[in-house]
Motif scaffolding. Structure first.
Motif, PDB file in Angstrom:
ATOM      1  N   TYR A   1       0.790  -1.284  -0.059  1.00 19.20           N
ATOM      2  CA  TYR A   1      -0.165  -0.020  -0.097  1.00 19.20           C
ATOM      3  C   TYR A   1       0.913   1.034  -0.082  1.00 19.20           C
ATOM      4  O   TYR A   1       0.661   2.052  -0.818  1.00 19.20           O
ATOM      5  N   GLY A   2       1.753   1.390   0.719  1.00 22.07           N
ATOM      6  CA  GLY A   2       2.811   2.476   1.164  1.00 22.07           C
ATOM      7  C   GLY A   2       3.520   2.711  -0.137  1.00 22.07           C
ATOM      8  O   GLY A   2       3.977   3.725  -0.738  1.00 22.07           O
ATOM      9  N   ILE A   3       4.008   1.415  -0.573  1.00 20.89           N
ATOM     10  CA  ILE A   3       4.895   1.495  -1.746  1.00 20.89           C
ATOM     11  C   ILE A   3       4.139   2.199  -3.160  1.00 20.89           C
ATOM     12  O   ILE A   3       4.789   2.714  -3.797  1.00 20.89           O
ATOM     13  N   ILE A   4       3.113   1.364  -3.542  1.00 18.69           N
ATOM     14  CA  ILE A   4       2.038   1.714  -4.572  1.00 18.69           C
ATOM     15  C   ILE A   4       1.731   3.219  -4.359  1.00 18.69           C
ATOM     16  O   ILE A   4       1.777   3.935  -5.327  1.00 18.69           O
ATOM     17  N   GLU A   5       0.721   3.327  -3.233  1.00 19.77           N
ATOM     18  CA  GLU A   5       0.246   4.744  -3.143  1.00 19.77           C
ATOM     19  C   GLU A   5       0.850   5.874  -2.605  1.00 19.77           C
ATOM     20  O   GLU A   5       0.734   6.836  -3.029  1.00 19.77           O
ATOM     21  N   HIS A   6       2.013   5.689  -1.935  1.00 21.22           N
ATOM     22  CA  HIS A   6       2.918   6.774  -1.446  1.00 21.22           C
ATOM     23  C   HIS A   6       4.503   6.931  -1.942  1.00 21.22           C
ATOM     24  O   HIS A   6       5.068   7.714  -1.690  1.00 21.22           O
ATOM     25  N   GLY A   7       4.556   5.828  -2.683  1.00 20.91           N
ATOM     26  CA  GLY A   7       5.976   5.802  -3.339  1.00 20.91           C
ATOM     27  C   GLY A   7       6.976   5.635  -2.037  1.00 20.91           C
ATOM     28  O   GLY A   7       8.241   6.045  -2.469  1.00 20.91           O
ATOM     29  N   LYS A   8       6.663   5.329  -1.038  1.00 25.18           N
ATOM     30  CA  LYS A   8       7.638   4.868  -0.116  1.00 25.18           C
ATOM     31  C   LYS A   8       8.593   3.773  -0.258  1.00 25.18           C
ATOM     32  O   LYS A   8       8.150   2.798  -1.057  1.00 25.18           O
ATOM     33  N   THR A   9       9.854   3.735   0.420  1.00 25.54           N
ATOM     34  CA  THR A   9      10.504   2.447   0.112  1.00 25.54           C
ATOM     35  C   THR A   9      10.316   1.513   1.282  1.00 25.54           C
ATOM     36  O   THR A   9       9.614   1.619   2.308  1.00 25.54           O
ATOM     37  N   ARG A  10      10.605   0.207   1.023  1.00 25.72           N
ATOM     38  CA  ARG A  10      10.470  -0.667   2.067  1.00 25.72           C
ATOM     39  C   ARG A  10      11.185  -0.517   3.357  1.00 25.72           C
ATOM     40  O   ARG A  10      10.552  -0.498   4.434  1.00 25.72           O
ATOM     41  N   GLU A  11      12.396   0.279   3.165  1.00 29.64           N
ATOM     42  CA  GLU A  11      13.078   0.657   4.524  1.00 29.64           C
ATOM     43  C   GLU A  11      12.384   1.693   5.264  1.00 29.64           C
ATOM     44  O   GLU A  11      12.191   1.733   6.467  1.00 29.64           O
ATOM     45  N   GLU A  12      11.518   2.653   4.464  1.00 31.66           N
ATOM     46  CA  GLU A  12      10.760   3.749   5.039  1.00 31.66           C
ATOM     47  C   GLU A  12       9.706   3.156   5.927  1.00 31.66           C
ATOM     48  O   GLU A  12       9.292   3.481   7.112  1.00 31.66           O
ATOM     49  N   LEU A  13       9.190   2.126   5.265  1.00 31.71           N
ATOM     50  CA  LEU A  13       7.952   1.630   5.666  1.00 31.71           C
ATOM     51  C   LEU A  13       8.311   0.663   6.913  1.00 31.71           C
ATOM     52  O   LEU A  13       7.561   0.565   7.914  1.00 31.71           O
ATOM     53  N   ASP A  14       9.342   0.090   6.879  1.00 35.11           N
ATOM     54  CA  ASP A  14       9.852  -0.865   7.822  1.00 35.11           C
ATOM     55  C   ASP A  14      10.081  -0.083   9.112  1.00 35.11           C
ATOM     56  O   ASP A  14       9.669  -0.700  10.259  1.00 35.11           O
ATOM     57  N   GLN A  15      10.576   1.316   9.201  1.00 35.64           N
ATOM     58  CA  GLN A  15      10.678   2.124  10.311  1.00 35.64           C
ATOM     59  C   GLN A  15       9.428   2.717  10.835  1.00 35.64           C
ATOM     60  O   GLN A  15       9.174   2.590  12.153  1.00 35.64           O
TER      61      GLN A  15
ATOM     62  N   ILE B   1      -0.187   3.842   7.420  1.00 33.93           N
ATOM     63  CA  ILE B   1      -0.467   2.524   8.253  1.00 33.93           C
ATOM     64  C   ILE B   1      -0.753   1.678   7.532  1.00 33.93           C
ATOM     65  O   ILE B   1      -0.832   0.382   7.500  1.00 33.93           O
ATOM     66  N   PRO B   2      -2.073   1.977   6.776  1.00 34.47           N
ATOM     67  CA  PRO B   2      -2.798   0.625   5.756  1.00 34.47           C
ATOM     68  C   PRO B   2      -1.748  -0.274   5.113  1.00 34.47           C
ATOM     69  O   PRO B   2      -2.273  -1.478   4.662  1.00 34.47           O
ATOM     70  N   SER B   3      -0.380   0.255   4.988  1.00 38.61           N
ATOM     71  CA  SER B   3       0.629  -0.599   4.491  1.00 38.61           C
ATOM     72  C   SER B   3       0.815  -1.997   5.263  1.00 38.61           C
ATOM     73  O   SER B   3       1.002  -2.987   4.840  1.00 38.61           O
ATOM     74  N   PHE B   4       0.057  -2.019   6.684  1.00 37.88           N
ATOM     75  CA  PHE B   4       0.206  -3.076   7.567  1.00 37.88           C
ATOM     76  C   PHE B   4      -1.209  -3.804   7.476  1.00 37.88           C
ATOM     77  O   PHE B   4      -1.343  -4.574   8.307  1.00 37.88           O
ATOM     78  N   TYR B   5      -2.004  -3.426   6.742  1.00 38.85           N
ATOM     79  CA  TYR B   5      -3.441  -3.664   6.715  1.00 38.85           C
ATOM     80  C   TYR B   5      -3.986  -4.493   5.673  1.00 38.85           C
ATOM     81  O   TYR B   5      -4.804  -5.299   5.716  1.00 38.85           O
ATOM     82  N   PHE B   6      -3.112  -4.470   4.404  1.00 42.76           N
ATOM     83  CA  PHE B   6      -3.454  -5.194   3.327  1.00 42.76           C
ATOM     84  C   PHE B   6      -2.233  -5.713   2.689  1.00 42.76           C
ATOM     85  O   PHE B   6      -1.170  -5.339   2.850  1.00 42.76           O
ATOM     86  N   PHE B   7      -2.549  -6.596   1.645  1.00 44.62           N
ATOM     87  CA  PHE B   7      -1.571  -7.138   0.639  1.00 44.62           C
ATOM     88  C   PHE B   7      -1.991  -6.660  -0.573  1.00 44.62           C
ATOM     89  O   PHE B   7      -3.396  -6.565  -0.882  1.00 44.62           O
ATOM     90  N   ASP B   8      -1.204  -6.641  -1.652  1.00 45.13           N
ATOM     91  CA  ASP B   8      -1.585  -6.187  -3.000  1.00 45.13           C
ATOM     92  C   ASP B   8      -2.127  -7.568  -3.780  1.00 45.13           C
ATOM     93  O   ASP B   8      -1.415  -8.315  -4.182  1.00 45.13           O
ATOM     94  N   GLY B   9      -3.488  -7.682  -3.826  1.00 54.67           N
ATOM     95  CA  GLY B   9      -4.089  -8.743  -4.511  1.00 54.67           C
ATOM     96  C   GLY B   9      -4.203  -8.660  -5.782  1.00 54.67           C
ATOM     97  O   GLY B   9      -4.973  -9.567  -6.545  1.00 54.67           O
ATOM     98  N   SER B  10      -3.849  -7.453  -6.500  1.00 54.91           N
ATOM     99  CA  SER B  10      -4.169  -7.138  -7.697  1.00 54.91           C
ATOM    100  C   SER B  10      -3.708  -8.412  -8.764  1.00 54.91           C
ATOM    101  O   SER B  10      -4.236  -8.538  -9.851  1.00 54.91           O
ATOM    102  N   ARG B  11      -2.659  -8.745  -8.614  1.00 55.89           N
ATOM    103  CA  ARG B  11      -2.298  -9.963  -9.486  1.00 55.89           C
ATOM    104  C   ARG B  11      -2.984 -11.108  -9.700  1.00 55.89           C
ATOM    105  O   ARG B  11      -2.778 -11.913 -10.536  1.00 55.89           O
ATOM    106  N   TRP B  12      -3.863 -11.330  -8.746  1.00 61.97           N
ATOM    107  CA  TRP B  12      -4.952 -12.611  -8.907  1.00 61.97           C
ATOM    108  C   TRP B  12      -6.230 -12.017  -9.261  1.00 61.97           C
ATOM    109  O   TRP B  12      -7.052 -12.832  -9.282  1.00 61.97           O
ATOM    110  N   ALA B  13      -6.155 -10.731  -9.582  1.00 64.17           N
ATOM    111  CA  ALA B  13      -7.514 -10.214  -9.852  1.00 64.17           C
ATOM    112  C   ALA B  13      -8.592 -10.729 -11.159  1.00 64.17           C
ATOM    113  O   ALA B  13      -9.513 -11.071 -10.898  1.00 64.17           O
ATOM    114  N   ASP B  14      -7.658 -11.620 -12.199  1.00 60.15           N
ATOM    115  CA  ASP B  14      -8.284 -12.311 -13.098  1.00 60.15           C
ATOM    116  C   ASP B  14      -8.814 -13.562 -12.969  1.00 60.15           C
ATOM    117  O   ASP B  14      -9.284 -14.174 -13.516  1.00 60.15           O
TER     118      ASP B  14
END
Ligand SMILES: [Fe+2]
Length: 271
Positions: free
Chosen positions: A140-154, A212-225
């Motif tokens: 969520y944070g990577i796609i929606e906010h362009g944050k890095t994994r390290e930033e989100l990890d913090q 914060i929603p980065s820790f509430y969801f995963f990206d399920g779009s790749r299974w959408a079809d």
């Protein structure tokens, strides 16, 4: 022909009924709490999409109590089902959350009619349920906010209690494999962590820019079809959803903490 099942998640039992060394007293209180959750005409199958509570022995009493109403209960694990909330618990489970979850599964496997889904499926009342707890991937944070994994990890380390109370975090890659395995076969997919955050900002509780929603969801779009015609039950966020996307019906019926949805009950879903 219509088929029915009942749904709830995020019961967080210990927030509703205090742990009591007087077992009889606690059992009575849990029975009353369960009575308040169950609808007037329950279905035969109850789905619990994770987060029973922090104490296995208390959760077991609740599952037994629910079995007064249901022929079968299908469940997946939530993040709180892995919490070791005290020094005593950490010691009991040897500082490994998976030991607590294993104990819960051992209990469930002993009782006829109770099923834990962990990358597998079960057919009940003509409905194939498939599921696994799943985990979040920071996407969520990577796609929606362009944050890095390290930033989100913090942010995660500072803000999210999973870091403190779960000893050895679940492996996202393993959960993905389990999830992928069950999709095509399932009529109803059950995960604790949801795979679609498209409706999140419609809820005033969440603001754009909050990661914060980065820790509430995963990206399920790749299974959408592969989701068309299915229902996907999830929890983790204590919000109520029932919407269609990519031909799939996404449903959340979280009980949550007393401040979240105090009157929430088990919901009957018709598919
Ligand atoms: Fe959760």
């Amino acid at each position: 022909m219509s088929r029915f099942f009942d749904l709830i998640s995020d019961i967080h039992l210990d927030f509703w009924v205090k742990v009591d060394s007087n077992l009889r007293k606690m059992e009575k209180k849990i029975d009353l709490f369960v009575d308040s959750l169950v609808p007037t005409s329950p279905s035969n199958v109850l789905v619990i999409a994770g987060d029973l509570g922090h104490y296995n022995n208390q959760n077991v009493i609740m599952l037994r109590s629910l079995m007064r109403y249901y022929e079968s209960i299908v469940m997946v694990r939530g993040n709180h089902d892995l919490y070791l909330v005290s020094g005593k618990q950490s010691k009991k489970y040897k500082w490994l959350s998976e030991n607590r979850w294993r104990e819960m599964k051992d209990f469930v496997n002993q009782l006829p009619g109770l099923f834990v889904l962990e990358g597998d499926t079960i057919t009940l009342e003509g409905i194939t349920f498939g599921g696994t707890g799943m985990w979040y991937d920071f996407s969520y944070g990577i796609i929606e906010h362009g944050k890095t994994r390290e930033e989100l990890d913090q942010i995660w380390s500072k803000e999210i209690r999973d870091r403190k109370f779960i000893k050895k975090q679940p492996d996202f890659a393993q959960e993905e494999i389990r999830f992928d395995r069950i999709i095509d076969e399932s009529d109803v997919i059950v995960t604790h962590v949801g795979g679609d955050w498209s409706q999140l900002l419609l809820n005033a509780r969440y603001v754009k820019g909050d990661s914060i929603p980065s820790f509430y969801f995963f990206d399920g779009s790749r299974w959408a079809d592969r989701l068309s015609g299915k229902a996907w039950c999830f929890g983790h966020v204590h919000d109520h959803y029932d919407y269609m996307r990519n031909g799939c019906r996404f449903i959340n019926n979280a009980k949550g903490y007393p401040r979240d949805n105090p009157g929430a009950k088990i919901k009957t879903v018709m598919i």
